[in-house]
Design a protein around this motif. Sequence first.
Motif, short mmCIF file in Angstrom:
data_model
loop_
_atom_site.label_atom_id
_atom_site.label_comp_id
_atom_site.label_asym_id
_atom_site.label_seq_id
_atom_site.Cartn_x
_atom_site.Cartn_y
_atom_site.Cartn_z
N VAL A 7 23.96 -21.57 29.50
CA VAL A 7 24.00 -21.42 30.95
C VAL A 7 23.82 -19.97 31.38
N ARG A 8 24.11 -19.02 30.48
CA ARG A 8 23.89 -17.60 30.80
C ARG A 8 22.42 -17.32 31.05
N CYS A 9 21.54 -18.13 30.46
CA CYS A 9 20.11 -17.94 30.65
C CYS A 9 19.66 -18.28 32.07
N LEU A 10 20.51 -18.95 32.83
CA LEU A 10 20.17 -19.28 34.22
C LEU A 10 20.67 -18.23 35.20
N GLY A 11 21.47 -17.27 34.73
CA GLY A 11 22.16 -16.39 35.66
C GLY A 11 21.65 -14.97 35.77
N TYR A 12 20.63 -14.57 34.98
CA TYR A 12 20.20 -13.16 35.05
C TYR A 12 19.10 -12.99 36.10
N LYS A 13 18.90 -11.74 36.52
CA LYS A 13 18.04 -11.51 37.68
C LYS A 13 16.58 -11.22 37.36
N ASP A 14 16.26 -10.62 36.18
CA ASP A 14 14.85 -10.31 35.89
C ASP A 14 14.63 -10.15 34.39
N THR A 15 13.37 -10.00 33.99
CA THR A 15 13.00 -9.92 32.58
C THR A 15 13.60 -8.70 31.90
N LYS A 16 13.62 -7.59 32.61
CA LYS A 16 14.20 -6.37 32.05
C LYS A 16 15.67 -6.59 31.66
N SER A 17 16.37 -7.34 32.47
CA SER A 17 17.79 -7.60 32.21
C SER A 17 17.98 -8.36 30.91
N VAL A 18 17.16 -9.40 30.68
CA VAL A 18 17.34 -10.19 29.47
C VAL A 18 16.94 -9.40 28.22
N HIS A 19 15.92 -8.53 28.33
CA HIS A 19 15.52 -7.70 27.19
C HIS A 19 16.64 -6.71 26.83
N ARG A 20 17.23 -6.10 27.83
CA ARG A 20 18.33 -5.17 27.57
C ARG A 20 19.55 -5.90 27.00
N ALA A 21 19.81 -7.08 27.54
CA ALA A 21 20.97 -7.86 27.09
C ALA A 21 20.85 -8.24 25.61
N MET A 22 19.63 -8.53 25.15
CA MET A 22 19.42 -8.87 23.74
C MET A 22 19.83 -7.71 22.84
N ILE A 23 19.51 -6.50 23.27
CA ILE A 23 19.85 -5.31 22.47
C ILE A 23 21.34 -5.00 22.57
N TYR A 24 21.86 -4.92 23.80
CA TYR A 24 23.28 -4.61 23.98
C TYR A 24 24.16 -5.66 23.29
N GLY A 25 23.82 -6.92 23.48
CA GLY A 25 24.64 -7.99 22.92
C GLY A 25 24.70 -7.95 21.41
N THR A 26 23.57 -7.69 20.77
CA THR A 26 23.54 -7.64 19.30
C THR A 26 24.38 -6.49 18.78
N ILE A 27 24.30 -5.33 19.43
CA ILE A 27 25.08 -4.17 19.00
C ILE A 27 26.57 -4.43 19.15
N VAL A 28 26.98 -4.97 20.29
CA VAL A 28 28.41 -5.18 20.55
C VAL A 28 28.99 -6.26 19.64
#
Length: 501
Positions: free
Chosen positions: A270-291
């Motif tokens: 469901v998180r995939c329905l809530g982001y605002k743009d492509t840049k956000s999901v690309h950044r989230a992939m990096i931040y999420g993996t690191i954290v």
Amino acid sequence: MDAVMRMAPVAVFFVALMAMGFYIQRKSADAAAKDFSNEYFIGGRSLGGFVLAMTLVATYSSVSSFLSGAGKAWETGFGWVYYATSQIVAAFLVLGVLGKKMAIIGRKTNAVTVIDVLRARYKSNLLANVCAIVIVVFFTTSMLSQFIGGAQLFAQCTGVSYVTGLVIFSVVVILYTTVGGFNAVALTDTACAIVMVVGTILLTISVITKGGGLENIMANITAASAQAAATGEGMDLLDPRASGNIPFQLYLTQWMLCGITTIGLPQSQVRCLGYKDTKSVHRAMIYGTIVVGIMMIGIHLVGTLSRGILPTIEGSTDTLIPVVIVKYMMPVLGGVTIIGPLAATMSTISSLLIAGSSAIIKDMYLHYKEEKKEEINQKTVANISFAVTAVMGVAAVVMAINPPDLIVWINMFAFGGLQTTFFWSMLFGLFWKKANTAGALFSIIGGLGAYCVTMALGIKIGSFHNIIIGMGVGLILFVIGNYFGKPMDDKTGRLFFPEKY
């Protein structure tokens, strides 16, 4: 006095979470008045990259990682640290595989829930209702275990009784989730994820300091491993397979259960329905993996290194982290550290509450109203949503006061049950043109049935986890079912596969 000092940072954090919930509720009041479901259940599709990553990470983490995971690492050694690395890929896989396609479909169909997407793809109320029931049942079970774990941790570290800890802990998480909805969950998840990282770092520093340095700790662990090898009692803590106690099959199924098939968790989808743009999901992939990497490797490493200062533990290994906090940390720092596992628990509960509530309100109640072409009053929807979210939380708390053994047993397969239900149905629905309703229904009902029955009867394939059975049966039945059902209609095809139409 020490217990009071440990309690102080926790109390401040709890008050801050509740304040966030009320602040978000007031801030989003105008948007909620126009479209309550869109605002309450997915935050108006407004998440940025950092918040998206943190809410996904916090949802995926749970009290079991901090308590059971660390305790198991203490028992088995570095092999359990390797075992836990499978979880690092979770955020990257969920967002990388499903992120863009789900977001596009969600905006085209105004989908607010995972079941909205599945309903648009398979055009089946039966499939949608089965999925909604699965979500409510397994989410309630998962919440129960989180409430129990969080309350036990709270009680052990602060000195209050289990029931008192349960009431305080549950009131905070149910209140801010009920009042603030998805945006409050996303914001508090971000705070929780940050605190989890801080807590993990503080625990690591404390263990190494109290152990006389990393060299001294490793000398103790090496000695314990040598003794185990010489006597045949215990495990080699330096062996990746923990003297055979972590077989290869278990590693493989761990990569499925906590790695690859996390794509099938609806609370992550469901998180995939809530982001605002492509840049956000690309950044989230990096931040999420690191954290996730810092938290999962960090907390399991803490568990292993603790063996160098705690050669024995009285009672369950789940008490390791509370013991380390109480015995080896200054009270105030201990209080800050306690927030980490509590935050993991609260963020998981809040996400399950919102997703479970949306299954009842959006996927059942509102869909019924829309089919009957009845007028939908946004204020009424808001009141019912608040009530359902609160009732689900309270129901789990009531069961947590004196949970029956059956609930504990069900919780063992809840994680895999959700993946068996949603992995193939969502993955094939988004990326396989030939997938049809019959295939999805066969897969969901048959795969979940096989998984639950084999878990209940203790039927296994070697040392493999039963997720292998559930996923395997689900895949086979999906392919078979496709031969009995009708192919996707052209309108749905143009929506989901525009490049082929």
